[in-house]
Write a protein that holds these residues in place. Structure first.
Motif, PDB file in Angstrom:
ATOM      1  N   LYS A 146      28.429 -38.856 123.708  1.00 48.33           N
ATOM      2  CA  LYS A 146      29.017 -37.631 123.170  1.00 48.33           C
ATOM      3  C   LYS A 146      29.752 -36.871 124.272  1.00 48.33           C
ATOM      4  N   ARG A 147      30.531 -35.883 123.859  1.00 47.30           N
ATOM      5  CA  ARG A 147      31.297 -35.075 124.800  1.00 47.30           C
ATOM      6  C   ARG A 147      31.122 -33.598 124.460  1.00 47.30           C
ATOM      7  N   LEU A 148      31.249 -32.762 125.477  1.00 41.92           N
ATOM      8  CA  LEU A 148      31.127 -31.320 125.279  1.00 41.92           C
ATOM      9  C   LEU A 148      32.420 -30.778 124.678  1.00 41.92           C
ATOM     10  N   GLU A 149      32.278 -30.035 123.603  1.00 40.98           N
ATOM     11  CA  GLU A 149      33.444 -29.403 122.975  1.00 40.98           C
ATOM     12  C   GLU A 149      33.667 -28.040 123.639  1.00 40.98           C
ATOM     13  N   GLN A 150      34.769 -27.919 124.373  1.00 41.96           N
ATOM     14  CA  GLN A 150      35.071 -26.706 125.129  1.00 41.96           C
ATOM     15  C   GLN A 150      36.341 -26.068 124.582  1.00 41.96           C
ATOM     16  N   HIS A 151      36.262 -24.779 124.257  1.00 42.09           N
ATOM     17  CA  HIS A 151      37.408 -24.096 123.664  1.00 42.09           C
ATOM     18  C   HIS A 151      38.632 -24.158 124.567  1.00 42.09           C
ATOM     19  N   ASP A 152      38.466 -23.787 125.831  1.00 40.79           N
ATOM     20  CA  ASP A 152      39.633 -23.724 126.714  1.00 40.79           C
ATOM     21  C   ASP A 152      40.166 -25.100 127.076  1.00 40.79           C
ATOM     22  N   PHE A 153      39.293 -26.107 127.106  1.00 48.95           N
ATOM     23  CA  PHE A 153      39.783 -27.465 127.359  1.00 48.95           C
ATOM     24  C   PHE A 153      40.561 -27.959 126.151  1.00 48.95           C
ATOM     25  N   LYS A 154      40.089 -27.590 124.972  1.00 41.90           N
ATOM     26  CA  LYS A 154      40.819 -27.932 123.747  1.00 41.90           C
ATOM     27  C   LYS A 154      42.192 -27.271 123.769  1.00 41.90           C
ATOM     28  N   ASN A 172      26.244 -28.230 121.309  1.00 47.35           N
ATOM     29  CA  ASN A 172      27.647 -28.029 121.664  1.00 47.35           C
ATOM     30  C   ASN A 172      28.389 -29.334 121.903  1.00 47.35           C
ATOM     31  N   PHE A 173      27.700 -30.467 121.752  1.00 47.46           N
ATOM     32  CA  PHE A 173      28.321 -31.766 121.978  1.00 47.46           C
ATOM     33  C   PHE A 173      28.760 -32.385 120.656  1.00 47.46           C
ATOM     34  N   VAL A 174      29.884 -33.082 120.722  1.00 45.86           N
ATOM     35  CA  VAL A 174      30.454 -33.728 119.541  1.00 45.86           C
ATOM     36  C   VAL A 174      30.849 -35.152 119.911  1.00 45.86           C
ATOM     37  N   SER A 175      31.397 -35.855 118.965  1.00 40.06           N
ATOM     38  CA  SER A 175      31.814 -37.234 119.232  1.00 40.06           C
ATOM     39  C   SER A 175      32.966 -37.272 120.236  1.00 40.06           C
ATOM     40  N   LYS A 176      33.052 -38.351 120.949  1.00 43.24           N
ATOM     41  CA  LYS A 176      34.106 -38.533 121.953  1.00 43.24           C
ATOM     42  C   LYS A 176      35.492 -38.448 121.322  1.00 43.24           C
ATOM     43  N   LYS A 183      36.499 -36.739 118.791  1.00 38.93           N
ATOM     44  CA  LYS A 183      36.889 -35.373 118.436  1.00 38.93           C
ATOM     45  C   LYS A 183      37.427 -34.614 119.642  1.00 38.93           C
ATOM     46  N   VAL A 184      36.880 -34.893 120.812  1.00 36.98           N
ATOM     47  CA  VAL A 184      37.359 -34.242 122.026  1.00 36.98           C
ATOM     48  C   VAL A 184      38.700 -34.824 122.461  1.00 36.98           C
ATOM     49  N   GLU A 185      38.829 -36.151 122.358  1.00 38.75           N
ATOM     50  CA  GLU A 185      40.073 -36.797 122.784  1.00 38.75           C
ATOM     51  C   GLU A 185      41.219 -36.524 121.824  1.00 38.75           C
ATOM     52  N   GLN A 186      40.905 -36.302 120.548  1.00 34.80           N
ATOM     53  CA  GLN A 186      41.922 -35.956 119.551  1.00 34.80           C
ATOM     54  C   GLN A 186      41.534 -34.613 118.946  1.00 34.80           C
ATOM     55  N   PRO A 187      41.808 -33.506 119.677  1.00 34.91           N
ATOM     56  CA  PRO A 187      41.261 -32.209 119.273  1.00 34.91           C
ATOM     57  C   PRO A 187      41.922 -31.598 118.045  1.00 34.91           C
TER      58      PRO A 187
END
Length: 840
Positions: free
Chosen positions: A35-43, A559-563, A565-569
């Motif tokens: 999993k990956r951390l979903e971060q607002h500012d990184f998104k 706060n973690f989601v699938s990889k 979702k982070v790579e394709q925000p």
């Protein structure tokens, strides 16, 4: 002769690395599940940097400019790879694994290097690293996605360690470490944290100067300082391209003063006072250093069903109550909102205060002074006398926003002093009577405050927030009965839960203070036979048990989601897809379904006139503040009328939107976009121009300008035009024929010399123009666009972005990093040689 290393001395360092890796990935265990951390500012970063990253992947080169945000801006403060600094490879190597586990590891490792540099026992240095790295602010910014900030904080510790080492006998090695880690910190690209690091260094330097003069050791101080100045120069040179492009852009960004004359009292040499102090720590909010829930913690906090708030709302609607308590606004401080408090730990605060009683003046006073200044600066608008002095008179300070960030200073120095206190206690370097005196007072002060707020929580305030009524208004709409019902039930419940949190955390802090003081009392005062490493281990556990659960409130497995979702925000909506099917070259979009100037999701797919960035172009920010928001508001009003005549009239009168070539408006993500027939296109010819005497007049003229026939320019550019008017034929045309983010190609046909306006942001530091391959001048028109004289006939015009500050700077950075690496290797060689000669 080379000697084999002493493995007994190496063992603690190896154990430290293993412990840090284990702690990092135990805390962020979902990383081990993929999993990956979903971060607002990184998104948000992914949205704003999409064009830059795509160009890099397609060409292997840096675009250095993007048109995806705010109609165009340099990419320096968004995403640029500076390959000249060879230490980038060291930076990657030090961040083991996947974010944020790698970032926590770096925080721990950097703190460990600091404490070892202070000649702290390696085992105690491990405990110290936990105390420093697990400060709550580090986890709060990781949650938000402030990745460059947390890396800069991580490197601040070894920078300080290198400086301490330089002044404590190991000049060459200390200077080399300072140079390496300062270069890495600058490379992290968060100048604000580097600035605060330098404030800490300044306090240490002033203290060293005072004691060197007092002890007649000024010569040694000057030699050490001279060596540090040299390596700092190498660090700066190794980052020359990054620093030079940033400093070059600063003069055109909103970090510099506006040329407009309104709100003069709010101006400084950089950001306005109101903007810089928008997030100011409350004066009594400072108690969060000791009690994490002193002001409620977070603006979106899961208080669970075992709460007064749930009980109150469940009487009205149980499903609504369940949803509400998952993100309840528990924060009741003076900031607009917060993701969590700055909590350094009750154990750290206790040891910090104890250190003020038992440590030598040379060790403690400068750290106390630095901590106090950091705290007072964080108060911002709540302590305007000091804030205004720093904003107006302290070099560089006015370039930074969010003054609450100065809490980083006490966050760093308080754990340092705490560990130095433990070092002295454990080494039995303080007599029992003095230690007992310090224990009584520190336990009385810190424990007494915790007890006071536990018994009389109302001393903290009334537990109400001005945002509570806004929440109720949003929930109730125009239904006055529902509003009154919520006012009578929800607000008292929230206030009760906030008070409960304060009392619970005050009790919690009191327990940790008593445990810490009790452990020292048993070990030193009562003389209980305890192994030193056992005592150190117990304090390491106290640090961990104190900080870990608090940090989990704000950053946890949920706060973690699938990889993927982070790579394709972002996923393209129906409106996005419609625009992508029909859009031409560099046609811009305004998304009215978001807060367009605080959101970069649109930039992921389109050339947006909005975006999200803390260092927009100064003149673009002026347009937002004075014109764009007004035009957007008028358009929203017209759209609500649902009358196409009114909408078309409003669009035709929206000069700013039209000159920025805003071709599409997203008004419903699931429907078709609104097409703007009045958008001016990528470039157009005008017959005439007006001259403005200053920025105010230029902006005022722009509002009433006939865009298709005239332009306005500042008087300083008027001398660069060779004609008073530029009449032409209806058949004259200029069109964009080829687009890259850093290279724009136009084709023009005209019967006479014409004045062309290009719907591109004017930025002279790197943009050059040619006509048929020959250099051509261009000027600023219409407040922030580009203008150029085009000769009669058929021509090819090319704008290209190749800033010398980057390309020349990269060569200087390469040379600087080579020098720095050679100096470091030489220092290590000399240190090994010295140790071998001692052991011979």
């Amino acid at each position: 002769m080379f000697k084999m290393p002493d493995y007994k001395k190496i063992l603690p360092h190896v154990v430290a690395v293993i412990v840090f890796i284990a702690l990092s990935y135990a805390y962020f265990s979902p990383l081990l599940e993929g999993k990956r951390l979903e971060q607002h500012d990184f998104k948000t970063f992914k949205g704003g940097a999409k064009e830059i990253i795509d160009y890099r992947e397609a060409t292997g080169e840096e675009a250095l400019w993007t048109n995806r945000m705010f109609a165009g801006m340099p990419a320096y403060m968004i995403s640029v790879k500076y390959k000249g600094n060879l230490l980038q490879h060291v930076n990657r190597a030090l961040q083991l694994g996947q974010r944020p586990g790698s970032q926590l590891f770096l925080l721990l490792l950097g703190a460990y290097i600091l404490f070892v540099s202070l000649r702290v026992n390696p085992w105690l240095s491990i405990a110290g690293a936990i105390a420093l790295a697990f400060s709550s602010y580090n986890f709060i910014i990781l949650f938000a996605g402030h990745n460059t900030k947390v890396i800069a904080i991580a490197y601040a510790a070894p920078v300080l360690g290198g400086i301490f080492l330089t002044y404590r006998g190991k000049r060459i090695l200390g200077a080399a470490l300072t140079g390496i880690f300062l270069s890495l910190q600058i490379l992290a690209n968060h100048p604000q944290i580097t600035y605060y690091t330098l404030i800490i260094v300044l306090f240490f330097g002033l203290s060293e100067l005072y004691f060197s003069i007092k002890e007649k050791q000024l010569k040694d101080l000057l030699v050490s300082t001279g060596l540090l100045v040299a390596v700092v120069a190498f660090s700066v040179l190794s980052n020359y391209s990054r620093l030079s492009t940033t400093m070059e852009y600063e003069g055109y960004s909103m970090r510099s003063a506006s040329e407009l004359t309104e709100d003069e009292s709010d101006k400084t040499g950089g950001l306005t006072l109101s903007y810089a102090t928008m997030w100011s720590y409350g004066v009594n909010e400072t108690f969060t250093l000791l009690i994490p829930g002193f002001k409620g913690g977070s603006s979106a906090y899961n208080i669970g069903r075992n709460s007064e708030t749930y009980d109150a709302l469940a009487k009205l609607d149980r499903n609504f109550a369940r949803n509400f308590v998952q993100n309840a606004n528990m924060y009741w401080g003076s900031q607009q909102s917060t993701s969590g408090p700055v909590y350094v730990g009750a154990v750290v605060v206790f040891l910090f205060v104890l250190g003020l009683f038992i440590l030598e003046g040379r060790v403690k006073w400068w750290m106390l002074a630095a901590a106090i200044l950091g705290i007072m600066l964080s108060w911002g608008k709540n302590f305007m006398g000091l804030t205004e002095f720093f904003m107006h008179y302290v070099p560089g300070y006015s370039k930074f926003r969010t003054v609450s960030m100065t809490m980083v200073i006490p966050q760093i120095v308080m754990p340092i002093l705490a560990i130095l206190t433990l070092k002295k206690v454990i080494a039995e370097d303080v007599d029992k009577s003095r230690l007992m005196y310090g224990l009584k007072w520190s336990a009385g002060i810190v424990g007494g405050l915790s007890l006071l707020f536990l018994v009389i929580p109302s001393l903290a305030g009334n537990f109400s927030s001005e945002y509570d009524m806004r929440t109720i208004a949003a929930m109730s709409g125009n239904n006055q009965q529902v509003r009154q019902m919520l006012t009578d039930s929800l607000i008292p419940a929230l206030e009760a839960d906030r008070q409960s949190m304060l009392r619970t955390d005050a009790f919690r802090s009191l327990v940790f203070i008593l445990l810490s003081g009790g452990l020292i009392y048993l070990y030193r005062i009562r003389g209980q036979k305890m192994n030193i490493n056992l005592v150190i281990g117990l304090f390491a556990l106290l640090f961990l048990f104190d900080m870990w659960p608090v940090n989990k409130r704000f950053l946890n497995d949920g706060n973690f989601v699938s990889k993927s979702k982070v790579e394709q925000p972002f996923t393209a909506t129906a409106a996005d897809q419609a625009i992508l099917r029909s859009t031409g070259l560099n046609e811009r979009v305004l998304n009215l379904t978001t807060s367009p100037f605080q959101d970069a999701s649109t930039s992921y797919f389109h050339q947006s006139i909005g975006g999200y960035h803390g260092a927009k172009m100064r003149r673009y920010q002026d347009l937002i503040n004075t014109r764009l928001m007004d035009e957007m508001t008028m358009l929203i009003g017209a759209l609500q009328s649902q009358d196409m005549g009114t909408i078309d009239t409003t669009l035709s009168n929206s000069n700013i939107l039209n000159m920025l070539n805003t071709k599409y408006f997203i008004i419903n993500p699931n429907g078709n976009p609104l097409t703007n027939p009045s958008a001016m296109g990528n470039a157009w010819f005008v017959n005439d121009f007006r001259i403005a005497q200053n920025a105010d007049e230029e902006l005022e003229t722009l509002t009433n300008l006939e865009l298709d026939s005239e332009a306005v320019l500042d008087k300083k550019f008027s001398g660069q035009l060779s004609a008073e008017t530029y009449p032409g034929s209806i058949s004259d045309r200029i069109v964009l024929t080829d687009y890259l983010p850093n290279r724009l190609t136009y084709s023009s046909v005209s019967s006479t010399k014409r004045l062309a306006v290009f719907s591109e942001i004017y930025y002279p530091e790197g943009w050059t123009a040619t006509i048929d391959g020959e250099p051509a001048d261009h000027i600023r028109v219409n407040y922030l666009l580009r203008g150029m004289e085009i000769p009669a006939g058929e021509h090819t015009i090319v704008f290209e972005f190749r800033p010398a500050s980057y390309f020349t700077g990269e060569k200087i950075s390469y040379a600087g990093s080579v020098l720095l690496i050679l100096f470091f290797l030489g220092a290590v060689f000399l240190e090994i040689k010295k140790k071998n000669s001692i052991n011979t």
